[in-house]
Scaffold this motif. Structure first.
Motif, PDB file in Angstrom:
ATOM      1  N   ASN A   1      38.777  17.933  21.243  1.00 47.66           N
ATOM      2  CA  ASN A   1      38.104  17.623  19.976  1.00 47.66           C
ATOM      3  C   ASN A   1      37.920  18.933  19.228  1.00 47.66           C
ATOM      4  O   ASN A   1      37.528  19.944  19.841  1.00 47.66           O
ATOM      5  CB  ASN A   1      36.721  17.012  20.224  1.00 47.66           C
TER       6      ASN A   1
ATOM      7  N   ASN B   1      29.539  17.030  28.862  1.00 46.93           N
ATOM      8  CA  ASN B   1      30.417  17.466  27.774  1.00 46.93           C
ATOM      9  C   ASN B   1      30.117  18.920  27.441  1.00 46.93           C
ATOM     10  O   ASN B   1      28.977  19.377  27.572  1.00 46.93           O
ATOM     11  CB  ASN B   1      30.190  16.613  26.522  1.00 46.93           C
TER      12      ASN B   1
ATOM     13  N   THR C   1      34.601  19.974  23.022  1.00 45.84           N
ATOM     14  CA  THR C   1      34.714  20.130  21.569  1.00 45.84           C
ATOM     15  C   THR C   1      34.738  21.616  21.241  1.00 45.84           C
ATOM     16  O   THR C   1      33.860  22.367  21.679  1.00 45.84           O
ATOM     17  CB  THR C   1      33.528  19.444  20.854  1.00 45.84           C
TER      18      THR C   1
ATOM     19  N   HIS D   1      43.995  20.665  19.257  1.00 47.87           N
ATOM     20  CA  HIS D   1      43.881  19.206  19.221  1.00 47.87           C
ATOM     21  C   HIS D   1      45.266  18.577  19.385  1.00 47.87           C
ATOM     22  O   HIS D   1      45.478  17.714  20.239  1.00 47.87           O
ATOM     23  CB  HIS D   1      43.251  18.756  17.899  1.00 47.87           C
TER      24      HIS D   1
ATOM     25  N   GLN E   1      38.965  15.443  26.256  1.00 48.75           N
ATOM     26  CA  GLN E   1      38.053  14.647  25.419  1.00 48.75           C
ATOM     27  C   GLN E   1      36.582  15.026  25.654  1.00 48.75           C
ATOM     28  O   GLN E   1      35.720  14.730  24.841  1.00 48.75           O
ATOM     29  CB  GLN E   1      38.238  13.145  25.695  1.00 48.75           C
ATOM     30  N   GLN E   2      36.294  15.694  26.762  1.00 52.33           N
ATOM     31  CA  GLN E   2      34.908  16.113  27.030  1.00 52.33           C
ATOM     32  C   GLN E   2      34.584  17.461  26.374  1.00 52.33           C
ATOM     33  O   GLN E   2      33.460  17.933  26.468  1.00 52.33           O
ATOM     34  CB  GLN E   2      34.680  16.252  28.544  1.00 52.33           C
TER      35      GLN E   2
END
Ligand SMILES: NC(=O)C1=CN([C@@H]2O[C@H](COP(=O)(O)OP(=O)(O)OC[C@H]3O[C@@H](n4cnc5c(N)ncnc54)[C@H](OP(=O)(O)O)[C@@H]3O)[C@@H](O)[C@H]2O)C=CC1
Ligand SMILES: O=C(O)[C@@H]1CCC=N1
Length: 268
Positions: A53, A5, A34, A47, A31-32
């Protein structure tokens, strides 16, 4: 596809471009990744439209990631680094800094002895067409292959001694803006000689793409390619000579050197 991530601290122009490139390349899912910003509203679209994220909480972003990209402006860097240094100190993270003008040594002084990589991409990373320079500290070298492979998916990569990072910043990162200014000027000339703004820009963009591909794919140099265009007594040489008389090449070279001198003031 990587199973790691990534946290991108400071989702702005470059941070969001990197995130988009990582997904476009197929290396990661949104999704990995942020992305953080102090103002959530500024990155809400990342987003809503792209599925990343997002958070204002740098520490929680770091805790959920193995690779941490720091992408704030140089003026915001020290405050951020001091805020996150404890969260980065548990031996689980690799830091990739894209901050211009801040050396690995300065990063180590705040973050301690951990894997640190300086990366200098450009905004074309969003479409996997960056030219990215990489420099590693000693612990970062453990990740040289892994990190190089990631950036190789996002364009071309060069591993350079850190002393060359100021030059890479100007030519490879700022350079995309220089190229775009050429493109704009060419299209403005096109309008003056009769094309619509839209068509003129399309022509200018395509000639730039063609010129770049001639050099990259033929492993060629501009001058022999230019020779193929300049008919004796013809139009191209007339235009080129006028451009050179007005300082075309010289102004580009001086612009590159001015940027270099500017960054040397901070990175010395
Ligand atoms: N743009 C480019 O093409 C390139 C940029 N770089 C380097 O990358 C870095 C980022 O540049 P760029 O993307 O253009 O900058 P941006 O200002 O667009 O992006 C950085 C974002 O991070 C936010 N931010 C500031 N402090 C924090 C914090 N503590 N936590 C989370 N977010 C924070 C900023 O908010 P606010 O504006 O409110 O401070 C801003 O929205 C710079 O150091 C630049 O030198 C390197 C190569 C190319
Ligand atoms: O203009 C700047 O300072 C940053 C560094 C490289 C590209 N943008």
């Amino acid at each position: 596809m990587t199973s790691k991530n990534i946290a991108i601290l400071g989702g702005g122009n470059l941070g969001s471009s990197i995130a988009k490139g990582l997904v476009k390349s197929g290396l990661m899912t949104p999704q990995q990744i942020t992305i953080t910003n102090l103002d959530l509203e500024l990155i809400q679209h990342l987003h809503d439209e792209d599925g990343f994220n997002i958070t204002t909480d740098n520490i929680s972003a770091i805790n959920g990631a193995q690779i941490v990209i720091i992408a704030v402006k140089p003026t915001a860097a020290r405050a951020l680094l001091n805020q996150v240094k404890d969260a980065l100190g548990n031996g689980e993270h690799v830091v990739i800094s894209v901050i211009s003008g801040i050396k690995i040594h300065d990063l180590e002084e705040i973050l301690g002895d951990m894997p640190i990589i300086r990366a200098m991409p450009n905004t074309a990373i969003a479409i996997q067409e960056s030219m990215t320079a990489l420099s590693f500290n000693e612990k970062g070298l453990t990740y040289k292959q892994e990190v190089s492979e990631i950036f190789n998916q996002l364009g071309s990569t060069m591993v350079i001694p850190e002393a060359q990072m100021p030059a890479a910043t100007v030519l490879a990162s700022c350079g995309i803006a220089f190229a775009l200014r050429f493109l704009r000027a060419a299209s403005q000339g096109g309008i003056e000689i009769g094309f619509s703004s839209k068509l003129s820009l399309e022509i200018a963009a395509q000639i730039m793409k063609g010129a770049s591909k001639l050099i990259i794919e033929n492993n060629s140099h501009p001058e022999p390619e230019i020779d193929k265009v300049t008919t004796p007594l013809g139009v191209t040489i007339k235009s080129l000579n006028k451009m050179e008389y007005e300082g075309f090449s010289s102004s580009l070279i001086q612009g590159v050197v001015a940027g270099y001198n500017k960054i040397l003031e901070t990175e010395s």
